[in-house]
Design a protein around this motif. Structure first.
Motif, PDB file in Angstrom:
ATOM      1  N   ALA A 305       0.839  -1.205   0.000  1.00 38.93           N
ATOM      2  CA  ALA A 305       0.000   0.000   0.000  1.00 38.93           C
ATOM      3  C   ALA A 305       0.872   1.252   0.000  1.00 38.93           C
ATOM      4  O   ALA A 305       0.541   2.262   0.600  1.00 38.93           O
ATOM      5  N   GLY A 306       2.004   1.182  -0.693  1.00 39.00           N
ATOM      6  CA  GLY A 306       2.910   2.334  -0.763  1.00 39.00           C
ATOM      7  C   GLY A 306       2.498   3.288  -1.874  1.00 39.00           C
ATOM      8  O   GLY A 306       1.324   3.349  -2.254  1.00 39.00           O
ATOM      9  N   THR A 307       3.495   4.023  -2.408  1.00 44.89           N
ATOM     10  CA  THR A 307       3.230   5.024  -3.444  1.00 44.89           C
ATOM     11  C   THR A 307       2.441   4.421  -4.599  1.00 44.89           C
ATOM     12  O   THR A 307       1.416   4.949  -5.012  1.00 44.89           O
ATOM     13  N   MET A 308       2.929   3.324  -5.132  1.00 45.31           N
ATOM     14  CA  MET A 308       2.297   2.753  -6.326  1.00 45.31           C
ATOM     15  C   MET A 308       1.030   1.983  -5.975  1.00 45.31           C
ATOM     16  O   MET A 308       0.016   2.113  -6.666  1.00 45.31           O
ATOM     17  N   GLY A 309       1.093   1.184  -4.925  1.00 41.58           N
ATOM     18  CA  GLY A 309      -0.077   0.380  -4.550  1.00 41.58           C
ATOM     19  C   GLY A 309      -1.320   1.245  -4.358  1.00 41.58           C
ATOM     20  O   GLY A 309      -2.405   0.906  -4.848  1.00 41.58           O
ATOM     21  N   LEU A 326      -3.322  -5.537   0.597  1.00 46.32           N
ATOM     22  CA  LEU A 326      -2.647  -6.381   1.589  1.00 46.32           C
ATOM     23  C   LEU A 326      -1.288  -5.781   1.932  1.00 46.32           C
ATOM     24  O   LEU A 326      -0.561  -5.327   1.048  1.00 46.32           O
ATOM     25  N   GLU A 327      -0.954  -5.761   3.203  1.00 45.80           N
ATOM     26  CA  GLU A 327       0.358  -5.255   3.653  1.00 45.80           C
ATOM     27  C   GLU A 327       0.909  -6.162   4.735  1.00 45.80           C
ATOM     28  O   GLU A 327       0.228  -7.082   5.208  1.00 45.80           O
ATOM     29  N   MET A 328       2.139  -5.865   5.155  1.00 45.72           N
ATOM     30  CA  MET A 328       2.741  -6.659   6.221  1.00 45.72           C
ATOM     31  C   MET A 328       2.299  -6.162   7.601  1.00 45.72           C
ATOM     32  O   MET A 328       2.238  -6.913   8.543  1.00 45.72           O
ATOM     33  N   ALA A 383       2.826  -4.652  -5.699  1.00 40.32           N
ATOM     34  CA  ALA A 383       3.574  -3.388  -5.765  1.00 40.32           C
ATOM     35  C   ALA A 383       4.393  -3.245  -4.482  1.00 40.32           C
ATOM     36  O   ALA A 383       4.260  -2.269  -3.739  1.00 40.32           O
ATOM     37  N   VAL A 384       5.235  -4.252  -4.195  1.00 39.34           N
ATOM     38  CA  VAL A 384       6.076  -4.228  -2.985  1.00 39.34           C
ATOM     39  C   VAL A 384       7.468  -3.722  -3.354  1.00 39.34           C
ATOM     40  O   VAL A 384       7.702  -3.293  -4.480  1.00 39.34           O
ATOM     41  N   PHE A 385       8.402  -3.775  -2.427  1.00 38.89           N
ATOM     42  CA  PHE A 385       9.752  -3.245  -2.691  1.00 38.89           C
ATOM     43  C   PHE A 385      10.368  -3.893  -3.929  1.00 38.89           C
ATOM     44  O   PHE A 385      10.130  -5.065  -4.226  1.00 38.89           O
ATOM     45  N   GLU A 386      11.215  -3.097  -4.600  1.00 36.14           N
ATOM     46  CA  GLU A 386      11.824  -3.569  -5.847  1.00 36.14           C
ATOM     47  C   GLU A 386      13.038  -4.465  -5.548  1.00 36.14           C
ATOM     48  O   GLU A 386      14.180  -4.099  -5.823  1.00 36.14           O
ATOM     49  N   GLU A 387      12.792  -5.600  -4.945  1.00 39.35           N
ATOM     50  CA  GLU A 387      13.889  -6.544  -4.670  1.00 39.35           C
ATOM     51  C   GLU A 387      13.409  -7.932  -5.023  1.00 39.35           C
ATOM     52  O   GLU A 387      12.323  -8.341  -4.605  1.00 39.35           O
ATOM     53  N   VAL A 390      12.103 -10.158  -2.239  1.00 31.60           N
ATOM     54  CA  VAL A 390      10.769  -9.816  -1.724  1.00 31.60           C
ATOM     55  C   VAL A 390       9.707 -10.289  -2.719  1.00 31.60           C
ATOM     56  O   VAL A 390       8.681 -10.867  -2.348  1.00 31.60           O
ATOM     57  N   LYS A 391       9.980 -10.071  -4.000  1.00 30.43           N
ATOM     58  CA  LYS A 391       9.018 -10.499  -5.039  1.00 30.43           C
ATOM     59  C   LYS A 391       8.847 -12.026  -4.958  1.00 30.43           C
ATOM     60  O   LYS A 391       7.750 -12.542  -5.125  1.00 30.43           O
ATOM     61  N   GLU A 392       9.961 -12.717  -4.731  1.00 33.14           N
ATOM     62  CA  GLU A 392       9.906 -14.191  -4.671  1.00 33.14           C
ATOM     63  C   GLU A 392       8.949 -14.639  -3.565  1.00 33.14           C
ATOM     64  O   GLU A 392       8.067 -15.469  -3.786  1.00 33.14           O
ATOM     65  N   SER A 410       2.752  -8.178 -11.683  1.00 36.82           N
ATOM     66  CA  SER A 410       3.766  -7.441 -10.930  1.00 36.82           C
ATOM     67  C   SER A 410       3.927  -6.050 -11.516  1.00 36.82           C
ATOM     68  O   SER A 410       3.913  -5.873 -12.736  1.00 36.82           O
ATOM     69  N   ASN A 411       4.081  -5.074 -10.637  1.00 34.83           N
ATOM     70  CA  ASN A 411       4.304  -3.695 -11.081  1.00 34.83           C
ATOM     71  C   ASN A 411       5.799  -3.369 -11.114  1.00 34.83           C
ATOM     72  O   ASN A 411       6.197  -2.207 -11.135  1.00 34.83           O
ATOM     73  N   THR A 412       6.638  -4.370 -11.156  1.00 35.58           N
ATOM     74  CA  THR A 412       8.082  -4.106 -11.151  1.00 35.58           C
ATOM     75  C   THR A 412       8.479  -3.172 -12.290  1.00 35.58           C
ATOM     76  O   THR A 412       7.929  -3.252 -13.390  1.00 35.58           O
ATOM     77  N   SER A 413       9.457  -2.280 -12.029  1.00 32.26           N
ATOM     78  CA  SER A 413       9.917  -1.401 -13.114  1.00 32.26           C
ATOM     79  C   SER A 413      11.172  -1.932 -13.770  1.00 32.26           C
ATOM     80  O   SER A 413      11.491  -1.521 -14.878  1.00 32.26           O
ATOM     81  N   THR A 414      11.911  -2.791 -13.090  1.00 29.66           N
ATOM     82  CA  THR A 414      13.201  -3.199 -13.668  1.00 29.66           C
ATOM     83  C   THR A 414      13.448  -4.700 -13.611  1.00 29.66           C
ATOM     84  O   THR A 414      14.331  -5.198 -14.314  1.00 29.66           O
ATOM     85  N   HIS A 434       3.048  -2.522 -15.571  1.00 31.36           N
ATOM     86  CA  HIS A 434       3.933  -1.436 -15.127  1.00 31.36           C
ATOM     87  C   HIS A 434       3.201  -0.102 -15.207  1.00 31.36           C
ATOM     88  O   HIS A 434       3.065   0.485 -16.284  1.00 31.36           O
ATOM     89  N   PHE A 435       2.692   0.325 -14.050  1.00 30.12           N
ATOM     90  CA  PHE A 435       2.012   1.617 -13.949  1.00 30.12           C
ATOM     91  C   PHE A 435       3.073   2.697 -13.768  1.00 30.12           C
ATOM     92  O   PHE A 435       4.192   2.425 -13.347  1.00 30.12           O
ATOM     93  N   PHE A 436       2.707   3.939 -14.059  1.00 27.15           N
ATOM     94  CA  PHE A 436       3.629   5.057 -13.898  1.00 27.15           C
ATOM     95  C   PHE A 436       3.136   5.972 -12.787  1.00 27.15           C
ATOM     96  O   PHE A 436       1.942   6.061 -12.530  1.00 27.15           O
ATOM     97  N   SER A 437       4.055   6.633 -12.158  1.00 25.96           N
ATOM     98  CA  SER A 437       3.729   7.430 -10.980  1.00 25.96           C
ATOM     99  C   SER A 437       3.363   8.868 -11.371  1.00 25.96           C
ATOM    100  O   SER A 437       4.063   9.453 -12.201  1.00 25.96           O
ATOM    101  N   PRO A 438       2.342   9.493 -10.824  1.00 24.34           N
ATOM    102  CA  PRO A 438       1.331   8.930  -9.923  1.00 24.34           C
ATOM    103  C   PRO A 438       0.362   8.015 -10.688  1.00 24.34           C
ATOM    104  O   PRO A 438      -0.206   8.434 -11.696  1.00 24.34           O
TER     105      PRO A 438
END
Ligand SMILES: NC(=O)c1ccc[n+]([C@@H]2O[C@H](COP(=O)([O-])OP(=O)(O)OC[C@H]3O[C@@H](n4cnc5c(N)ncnc54)[C@H](O)[C@@H]3O)[C@@H](O)[C@H]2O)c1
Length: 702
Positions: A305-309, A326-328, A383-387, A390-392, A410-414, A434-438
């Protein structure tokens, strides 16, 4: 035949029948003139009713004919309208649903018009960089008055017929039917009533004047000129309507035609027509047929539920689709919800969103800390951290809980979407979104197609993109996908330009003058310079041979990440977004140049723009050749909707085509000789070199 002919008693009915919107293609035009001749030759027929089958009177020009000789083949629309005017028997247009562009011009050529309630009319040619070309600018002011007509022609927006029918003195509609169902009966009644009335009324014979004359047109030019920077057509609309008030009808018509033809070949009109076609093309995937069955998306889950979520969630709420986030931790959910509320409340505050709509949307939102609660969602977007680690974790959980057939996005950018898919036992259900901000504002959605992504998943997410009002473009899997992979080369050039002698302000100004919404340094300050820094650090390890300017790293080492830290390439006053040139940054760049032993040189705006834009183009040519993008126009859509590329230039590929690929490559070869630049990068991509050798353009690829 795309126009049907029938005689009912003493009335002939001509029905345009060219689905989906009765476009005025060659067959339809020919059909109208032939049917009209038949009606005129038939002694039983006293009058003619002209209407459209299905869901339109007529949507105007047939887009399938765009650019083909058929579009102009005789009978062209002017000839069809002339034939109607010359009919010895009255022609009544029964207008329903929509009458757009040529469709409205056709109705204006008829002797009488009956409108159905709910019908909308427009002359939207200006949106394609044109003016109406079949008498619209000469006839509409005669029936609506100059101001109402000019407003419609300059805006191109559809207007409800009922509204126009209420304008004092209007002659667009002789009658509004009581209902859509009674339209034909009422048109028949009018046709019978007028069967013997002579002379037949012609719009061309109506007077056309504005009481304030020149003063009004001067005012109109000031208004329109101010709003239409970079586009010539709107001011030409004013010229054409003014001609309607000053010239004889036929001279006005010839003047309109001349403007129309001249505009047709301007780069702006070509850019707008290119975008019109590109938008439609982007929604089609070459090997995914349009009738591919789609999965149902009635509920969505968003992980993170961060910037992108948060932004992604809002898209679905706006479209009336329930979302579970959903969040931690509960705090993260609370923060996410608070941000969504703040965004909606700002819209309510500005009067853009009604309070009840806001509550309705919030009512569709729920939250959870447990994966078991989202198992029934039709689509889940991560849309969780770009690692990757974490995605796994997230995708393994999703694979465990989600119902069969759910789409896992997945909303991953890279990161590598194929690798993400491999964490599940259902890689066919995994796709990149891949959504773009905002994410609640930006139009672009890159749909990243993994090696194993199923066709029905692609078909489903493309349709879903339309539901949430995004422009979806399909990209293959590669680092940065289409948009960010190209921007990296653009940013690299921006860095070299600083080392060679530019200031950030000079580069930004040149690029903004070209038409970009924002230059690279203002953009960096907005997005956060630390994002690029993190990517470069990765690159230094992955691609040690790649040349980079170190200026951006030096900036980040000073903690100048951009607006969020109150300083970046520019200085910012607290709470303000105005970029103030920074002496500290200029000194930092100068010192860096000295350290490298570079004597700065004066660099022209032309060189700045060419290096930045051609860097995009050369990388895009690689992307196209590798099949990461299916067509050049998809790349243009990415840049127009996600990166602020100037609309009037049609996107980087269309711009390169306009400049001429030969000229583009010539410039690249010059840049390659600059020892401070990256000679290797400036080797033209093989596709580009091949197109130049064959004298072709990007538009001809695919
Ligand atoms: N920020 C951008 O401009 C942008 C643009 C496009 C794509 N992206 C991508 O979107 C993703 C999210 O980026 P962001 O900017 O929103 O990041 P962010 O840090 O604002 O938000 C990430 C959220 O994910 C949550 N999270 C982390 N691990 C989790 C887990 N295991 N389960 C549930 N929630 C978890 C965090 O608590 C945090 O709220 C990244 O993959 C990023 O690359 C970002």
């Amino acid at each position: 035949m795309s126009a049907e002919y029938k005689v009912q008693g003493d009335i002939a009915v001509i029905t345009l029948n060219n689905p989906p919107v009765n476009g005025l293609g060659y067959d339809t035009r020919k059909g109208i003139t032939e049917a009209l001749a038949q009606a005129n030759a038939d002694a039983k027929v006293k009058a003619v009713v002209l209407t459209g089958a299905g869901k339109a009177f007529s949507g105007g020009a047939d887009i399938k004919e765009f650019g083909s000789p058929k579009a102009l083949a005789e009978p062209n629309l002017l000839s069809v309208i002339l034939a109607i005017e010359k009919s010895t028997k009255p022609v009544v247009a029964a207008v329903h649903s929509v009458a757009m562009g040529g469709g409205l011009e056709l109705a204006l050529g008829c002797h009488y018009r009956v409108g159905a309630p709910g019908c909308k009319v427009a002359l939207p040619e200006v949106k394609l960089g044109l003016i109406p070309g079949a008498g619209g600018t000469q006839r509409l002011p005669r029936v609506l008055g100059v101001e109402a007509a000019l407003n419609m022609i300059v805006s191109g927006e559809p207007v409800p017929a009922e509204m126009l029918a209420q304008l004092p003195g209007q002659k667009l509609f002789d009658k509004m039917a009581a209902s859509a169902e009674s339209l034909m009966d009422e048109a028949f009644a009018l046709a019978r009533e007028k069967a013997e009335v002579r002379p037949l009324p012609l719009v061309r014979e109506l007077p056309c004047k504005h009481p304030k004359g020149d003063a009004y047109f001067q005012f109109a030019r000031n208004m329109v000129g101010g709003q239409s920077r970079n586009f010539p057509a709107p001011l030409k609309c004013v010229d054409a309507v003014e001609a309607a008030t000053k010239k004889k009808f036929d001279d006005g018509l010839a003047y309109e035609r001349e403007i129309f033809i001249n505009l047709m070949w301007t780069p702006e009109c070509r850019a707008l027509r290119h975008i019109f076609a590109a938008e439609r093309a982007a929604s089609k995937i070459p090997d995914v047929p349009e009738d591919t069955p789609k999965r149902e998306i009635k509920s969505v889950a968003v992980i993170g539920a961060g910037t992108m979520g948060g932004g992604i969630t809002m898209n679905f709420l706006n479209a009336g689709i329930p979302v579970k986030m959903l969040e931690m931790k509960q705090e993260a959910l609370d923060r996410g919800i608070a941000t969504i509320r703040k965004n909606y409340e700002a819209q309510v505050g500005k009067g853009k969103l009604k309070q009840d709509k806001y509550e309705q949307r919030m009512g569709l939102l729920s939250t959870t800390l447990s994966y078991d609660d989202i198992r029934d969602a039709d689509l889940v977007i991560e849309a969780v951290f770009e690692e990757m680690g974490v995605k796994e974790k997230v995708f393994k959980e999703l694979d465990r809980v989600m119902k069969p057939g759910a789409i896992l996005a997945s909303n991953t950018s890279t990161l590598d979407v194929n690798k993400i898919a491999s964490f599940t036992k259902r890689p066919q259900d995994v796709v990149g979104l891949h959504f773009f901000s905002p994410a609640n504002v930006m139009k672009l959605l890159e749909v990243v197609r993994g090696e194993k992504t199923a066709k029905d998943v692609l078909a489903t997410v493309m349709a879903m993109a339309k539901t949430i009002k995004k422009t979806a473009v399909v990209s293959g899997v590669c680092d940065g996908f289409i948009g960010n992979r190209m921007i990296e080369q653009y940013s690299r050039q921006a860095g070299f330009l600083l080392e060679e002698g530019c200031t950030p302000e000079q580069v930004d100004k040149a690029v903004e003058k070209f038409g970009f919404a924002m230059g690279p340094f203002r953009m960096g300050d907005l997005a956060g310079n630390d994002i690029g820094w993190a990517i470069r650090k990765r690159r230094y390890v992955e691609k040690p041979g790649m040349k980079y300017s170190k200026t951006a790293d030096l900036l980040c080492e000073l903690g100048r990440y951009g607006q969020k830290t109150g300083a970046g390439w520019y200085d910012y006053k607290p709470g303000k977004r105005d970029a103030i040139p920074s002496q500290l940054v200029v000194d930092m760049i100068e010192k860096h140049r000295k350290d490298l032993g570079i004597t700065p040189r004066k660099i022209s705006d032309e060189e700045i723009v060419q290096r930045l834009v051609y860097a995009l183009v050369n990388e895009a040519a690689h992307i196209l050749e590798e099949g990461i993008a299916s067509r050049a126009s998809d790349i243009d859509m990415v840049y127009l909707t996600g990166y602020g590329f100037p609309i009037h230039r049609g996107g980087p590929m269309q711009y390169a085509d306009t400049v001429g690929l030969f000229n583009v490559v010539q410039s690249m070869q010059r840049f390659a000789r600059n020892p401070l630049d990256d000679a290797q990068f400036w080797q033209p991509a093989p596709l580009l070199a091949r197109l130049v050798a064959e004298g072709k353009s990007f538009n001809q690829v695919g």
